[in-house]
Design a protein around this motif. Structure first.
Motif: not given
Length: 804
Positions: A516, A705, A707, A712, A715
């Motif tokens: 991320k 998409k 993850n 997670d 998402i």
């Protein structure tokens, strides 16, 4: 209302990570606009360097409930918890004190059963938590449990003990958020760390590094009764349901851990031919040519691997899930590509291929002429391959008139290459259960000892320091963990201590947060790979760009971004006007780097060491050099949106089933929309291919998409449901019938038209489509242009291209 998707360091409150569980802080401040700012004043005022303690204070971080994971506990480990009150007087149910889960969120569905013993003496309560039946039992563990009555924890990748009552209080005080202690289980042999791989032609395989002394490896497949390759490959979320493979499972939660096969090698490719393990449909025609009608047979659910060393089977490896992969499986209507055609010109330019999850994609067919001799007979035919698949064969014709048709209009500009995750999800057997600052022994119960140990580590690390970002550079982070990682990665630090953050010492949380941070911070100049040392609590990172170059590039990016925003954005613009201005800037001032994509494809979308195309994958490529692949476009768009006050995130996944891709989501008036700056009028010939679209339309257009780009748990929030702002719908370019399409042709075609695209919401009859196009050009007096015209119907588009 959905949470904001901007990851801005100007937020001084945080969703607190507690070893994988979240504790929402309601004292959240309103984010400042990033327009005209390079970094939040909250972090900037801390000076040229920042300590861990200063970052934690800026985010109101609470260390009190963080406990480091317990690695390699015994399979039969008994955990002891002492409460300072009488459980019988408090009238608390036995299993309400402590629960054990297989998922970090610690919700009821992920609870697993355990043997409990309760001892109340002198007004105090001691609870003993022991294993019951093993979770995700291998063949060996099943035999031990059934025949030898051995209770063990089993093989969940990570377990989470949730303590729901205050251990120190003199009365029963239930915690608002449980204290969570992750733990892993030590097995007789080391388990491999496996990876899922997808080849350029869409074939799935598993691979791993050798385990010392391993004689063979066993492959397991976790599925439920509803999974079916080619019709449904939904996520089964085994950890969220306690990997329920037992007699108490319901029809909706029943899972099956099946033995898929075994191998002496460090790869398992038994899903796609022509390897020896293959289940692919390889046949031969009468002349002996191979024909492959499908691939990825049986690919579904989640995969694990064990190692057998000296006759003893290890526990399960980490999990590889296939739910996010829209991998090609079979041709939907085989008659479209098999058999004879009147002429080569009648061959299909595209066919519909069913993916393993039941979705389908229109894929280009390529033809190569060949001469065949069979006994005394000879003839010419065409060998075909289907784009992005391992499906191939041959097709015959009657009259040798014309060449096979070519396809156009495909959105295929991709090129996201994620850093290689080299984090071993299963700690090596020699990793200590309690990693102390100094070697010491304690007679305290395991959890109590780890609690004290955690406090010592956190206190020791509070003065750890990292350089602040320079002028013009900013950090996107929602909590202290993310900010610490982001600052280190922007500064190109190769060794990053995680001693101060017990939550990041859980390998699954670490990888989740790392990706991320990587994708939501455009000033990170590229990373090749990362790994974690359990013994030293250290994250190691290998970068794509050297440190001195990175600093120079960050400065140039900041200057260029400020200049673009100043010249492109005005204060009176609406959100949609700003987004359109930034999108068009990138379209008009950058081109796709096909050479960089070719290198990525040759390396199967893995990072290439010392690549000459490193900048094509970071923000510098598109923004400064004016050339890059999808990752660079996505980073550049996010950076410009951040500086313009637009809520934007990079999202990652796949295009057309198996091509790694990156694009963006923006928030407009609280609603989410998907935008792809890469596949545009310049790069693919289709204007606004994916622009302010809802997620359903994105999926129909070939986008899936993964993850990686967010935590997670978040998402599911990255879904757009509003259709009204999508370019083609907003401009009335979505015909549902051929008649409506004909009308649009007459309204829009001119002698200057080079490209005309619409989204077609109905079924397409190719003969009717060709007739409509021909009639329109004739009615408008443009019939000469039919000689050079090409068209394609793909991913919901009809695209006309005039090459003259």
């Amino acid at each position: 209302m959905k949470k904001s998707i901007a990851f801005l360091s100007v937020c001084t409150a945080v969703a607190l990570l507690v070893s994988g569980c979240t504790n929402k802080n309601n004292d959240r401040l309103t984010p400042e606009s990033l327009a005209g700012k390079s970094v939040s004043e909250e972090i900037r005022k801390l000076g040229a360097t920042v300590t861990v303690d200063e970052i934690k204070k800026a985010y109101n971080y609470d260390d009190s409930k963080n406990i480091m994971p317990l690695y390699n506990v015994s399979p039969t480990e008994c955990f002891e918890f002492s409460f300072n009150f009488d459980a019988f007087d408090a009238n608390i149910q036995l299993y309400d004190f402590v629960s054990v889960h297989t998922d970090a969120a610690c919700e009821d569905a992920s609870k697993i059963y355990y043997n409990a013993e309760l001892n109340v003496e002198n007004g105090k309560t001691t609870l003993f938590v022991k294993p019951m039946s093993p979770v995700l039992a291998t063949d060996s563990q099943d035999k031990d449990y059934v025949h030898n009555k051995i209770d063990s924890w089993g093989n969940a990748p990570m377990y989470y003990i949730a303590v729901h009552y205050d251990l120190e209080a003199n009365s029963a005080v239930k915690l608002d958020t449980p204290v969570v202690i992750p733990f892993t289980v030590k097995q007789d042999a080391e388990a491999p760390s496996i990876k899922g791989n997808v080849s350029a032609d869409g074939r799935f395989s598993l691979s791993w590094e050798p385990v010392a002394g391993a004689e063979r490896y066993v492959v397991y497949n976790l599925i439920d009764s509803k999974l079916s390759t080619g019709s449904d490959n939904h996520a089964i979320d085994g950890s969220k349901t306690g990997y329920d493979c037992g007699e108490n499972a319901t029809e909706d939660t029943q899972l099956y851990l099946l033995r898929e096969g075994e191998t002496a090698e460090c790869v398992f490719d038994g899903f796609s031919g022509p390897e020896s393990h293959s289940l692919a449909l390889i046949t031969s025609d009468i002349s002996g040519k191979d024909i492959n009608g499908g691939q990825n047979y049986g690919v579904k659910g989640e995969y694990f691997v064990t190692a057998v060393v000296n006759g003893k089977e290890s526990g399960l490896s980490n999990c590889v899930s296939t739910a996010e992969l829209s991998l090609p499986h079979i041709v939907k209507r085989e008659s479209e590509i098999a058999g004879r055609y009147p002429t080569p010109a009648d061959f299909p330019a595209e066919v519909e291929v069913v993916n393993i999850d039941g979705t389908s994609s229109m894929r280009k067919v390529s033809y190569t002429r060949s001469h065949v001799k069979w006994f005394e007979f000879e003839w010419d035919e065409y060998d075909y391959t289907i784009e992005g698949t391992y499906i191939f064969g041959s097709v015959c014709f009657d009259d040798d008139i014309g060449e096979p048709p070519a396809s156009t209009g495909s959105a295929g500009e991709t090129g996201n290459v994620a850093p290689t995750d080299d984090v071993d999800k299963t700690p090596a057997p020699d990793v200590d259960t309690i990693i102390s600052p100094e070697s010491s022994n304690t007679n305290a119960p395991l959890v109590e000892a780890q609690s004290v140990n955690t406090k010592n580590h956190v206190e020791s690390a509070k003065t750890d320091v990292v350089a602040n970002v320079p002028n013009g550079v900013y950090v996107n982070a929602e909590n202290a963990e993310e900010n610490w990682l982001a600052l280190n990665l922007i500064n190109q630090n190769e060794s990053i201590s995680l001693e101060a953050f017990p939550s990041l010492q859980n390998p699954y949380t670490l990888v989740d947060v790392f990706y991320k941070v990587y994708y939501q911070n455009p000033f990170i100049m590229g990373i090749d790979a990362f790994s974690y040392d359990y013994g030293t609590l250290t994250l190691s990172v290998r970068y794509s760009v050297d440190k001195s170059s990175a600093v120079d590039k960050q400065k140039k990016v900041a200057e260029k971004a400020d200049k673009i925003v100043a010249e492109t954005i005005s204060a009176d613009m609406t959100q949609t006007e700003k987004i359109n201005a930034l999108y068009n800037y990138l379209v008009n001032n950058s081109v796709y780097d096909k050479a960089a994509l070719e290198e990525a494809q040759k390396n199967n979308f893995k990072k290439a060491a010392n690549s000459a195309f490193a900048d094509a994958f970071n923000v510098y490529g598109v923004l400064v050099d004016g050339k890059g692949v999808c990752a660079s476009y996505a980073y550049s768009f996010k950076l410009l949106c951040d500086l313009s006050g637009i809520d934007c995130a990079v999202v990652t996944g796949y295009l057309n089933g198996n091509l790694p891709h990156a694009w963006n989501m923006v928030s407009i008036d609280g609603k989410m929309y998907e935008i792809d700056c890469t596949n545009n009028a310049v790069n693919t010939g289709i204007p606004y291919y994916l622009y302010q679209a809802d997620s359903s339309l994105a999926e129909k257009s070939g986008y899936t998409k993964d993850n990686l780009f967010a935590i997670d748990a978040d998402i599911p929030e990255f879904v757009g449901t509003d259709e009204q702002l999508e370019y083609y719908r907003k401009n009335g370019l979505c015909p549902e019938t051929i008649e409506q399409y004909s009308a649009l042709l007459l309204q829009n075609l001119t002698p200057e038209t080079k490209t005309f695209a619409v989204r077609f919401d109905g079924e397409i009859n190719r003969a009717e489509l060709e007739k409509a196009i021909s009639l329109a050009y004739n009615k408008l007096g443009l019939e000469e242009k039919l000689k050079t015209l090409r068209y394609a119907a793909k991913n919901g588009f009809i695209v006309i291209v005039n090459a003259d």
